[in-house]
Design an enzyme around this catalytic site. Structure first.
Site, PDB file in Angstrom:
ATOM      1  N   HIS A 124      -4.944   3.549   6.427  1.00 20.96           N
ATOM      2  CA  HIS A 124      -5.551   2.472   7.226  1.00 20.96           C
ATOM      3  C   HIS A 124      -6.772   1.827   6.572  1.00 20.96           C
ATOM      4  O   HIS A 124      -7.699   1.405   7.265  1.00 20.96           O
ATOM      5  CB  HIS A 124      -5.937   3.001   8.609  1.00 20.96           C
TER       6      HIS A 124
ATOM      7  N   HIS B 209       6.617  -3.818   7.066  1.00 18.61           N
ATOM      8  CA  HIS B 209       5.602  -3.489   8.060  1.00 18.61           C
ATOM      9  C   HIS B 209       5.985  -4.100   9.399  1.00 18.61           C
ATOM     10  O   HIS B 209       6.455  -5.232   9.476  1.00 18.61           O
ATOM     11  CB  HIS B 209       4.237  -4.038   7.634  1.00 18.61           C
TER      12      HIS B 209
END
Length: 376
Positions: free
Chosen positions: A184, A285
């Site tokens: 992240h 994604h």
């Protein structure tokens, strides 16, 4: 036939579009710049005068016209272009009576492998969620093993706790399940140099986005400094030109385009081809619900270098929401859709706000000294 109306709607942190044509058909799309949906909506409104009266079949021409209308770039612009692009592909598939994947070259696979996003934190919660995912048929799981106080830990503690959490998941699922490790963008490049190699012994399929996206070169450099650990990047990148620079610098073995951000299917197809030319694989994604999942599946179905599709628990939870997919998950796979277009319906009369991310923009990580930590 021409475009007679372009609708743009914000529902919480979700942004959708509908493009209507003179023959009574409607194409649907969604953007993925979830932090700024109202800004994306405003850009689509700017597109509207150009699109009204236009031929909806000129998808590539419209892509370049919309992208190059002004000398400005960024995720808000490409998200708006993406939403329109998806809607135009949906329209073309519906008009011809075929799924979009058939227009993109035909299928190379019969089903789409999924990896489940695990929402938990900490070794015990993640191990339990991983075990449940495997019992449900998933052959791959994705999780963030960084400890909650990652911004304040010593380097040694940061590495030890991250590695221990990863070990707990690997020990639970065994060697027959792929682990996708999501960092992240929380680490500095110097922290990443220590953390990423420590995960190698657990043989992850990939380690994603260790550092912030401010520099393509910095992302590539982290990949070069972690031999033996496959790296994944790209969920926040917007264009083939950014992906070209990343791949040319040998910074990724997996690329992560989002069809709601990286120019829709028109552009994501080119990104996949760039990756193929660099012997890199594609792990699309996707975390914003059924419409973008179905759009992603159209791409996954036709490219030879696809590996696995991101699947959020939201896709199951929103199965009866405003965007509804024509296929349902079968264990850890989605069947290739056969419905014309994207294979999804959208009901914009449902005005309930969606919460796709669970994260207000004002809630960002802070270090113990009050400074801003690297945020997701």
């Amino acid at each position: 036939m021409e475009i007679v109306e372009v609708e743009s709607a914000v529902r919480g942190d979700a942004h959708f579009v509908q493009v209507h044509t003179s023959d009574g058909r409607t194409g649907v799309g969604q953007s993925a710049c979830w932090g700024y949906p109202d800004a994306v909506h405003a850009v689509v409104q700017t597109f509207r005068p150009y699109l009204l009266g236009a031929d909806p079949d000129r998808i590539e021409h419209h892509w370049h016209h919309l992208y190059r209308m002004g000398p400005f770039r960024g995720s808000v612009l490409t998200a708006a272009v993406s939403a329109i692009d998806l809607a135009l592909w949906d329209l073309l598939g519906k008009r011809l009576g075929v799924p979009v994947w058939q227009l993109l070259g035909g299928r190379v696979r019969d089903r789409i492998r999924l990896h489940l996003l695990l929402p938990g934190t900490g070794a015990q919660a993640l191990a339990e969620q991983a075990a449940a995912a495997v019992a449900d048929g998933f052959t791959a799981v994705k999780f963030d093993p960084l400890p909650a106080a990652y911004g304040d830990l010593s380097q040694a503690r940061l590495v030890a706790e991250t590695e221990a959490t990863t070990a707990a998941v690997r020990d639970t699922v065994g060697p027959d399940v792929d682990l996708l490790i999501e960092l992240h963008r929380k680490l500095t490049p110097l922290q990443a140099q220590a953390v990423v190699p420590a995960l190698a012994r657990h043989l992850p399929l990939l380690v994603e986005d260790p550092v912030q996206i401010d520099s393509v070169s910095s992302q590539a450099e982290v990949g070069r400094r972690a031999p033996g650990v496959p790296m994944a990047n790209g969920e926040r990148l917007h264009t083939i030109w950014e992906f070209k620079e990343l791949l040319a610098q040998a910074g990724a073995q997996y690329v992560r385009p989002d069809v709601g951000l990286a120019g829709g299917l028109s552009h994501a197809r080119k990104i996949a081809a760039l990756a193929e030319a660099h012997h890199a694989a594609v792990v699309t994604h996707n975390c914003l619900g059924p419409l973008l999942t179905m759009a992603s599946v159209q791409l996954d179905t036709v490219i030879p270098n696809f590996v696995t599709q991101e699947y959020s628990p939201l896709d199951d939870q929103l199965a009866d929401g405003p965007a509804r997919a024509c296929v349902r998950r079968e264990g850890g796979f989605l069947p290739v859709p056969q419905e014309p277009g994207l294979g999804v319906t959208l009901d914009l009369t449902d005005t309930r706000p969606l919460d796709l991310t669970g994260r207000p923009l004002t809630r960002i990580p802070l270090r113990a000294d009050g400074s801003v930590a690297y945020a997701v």
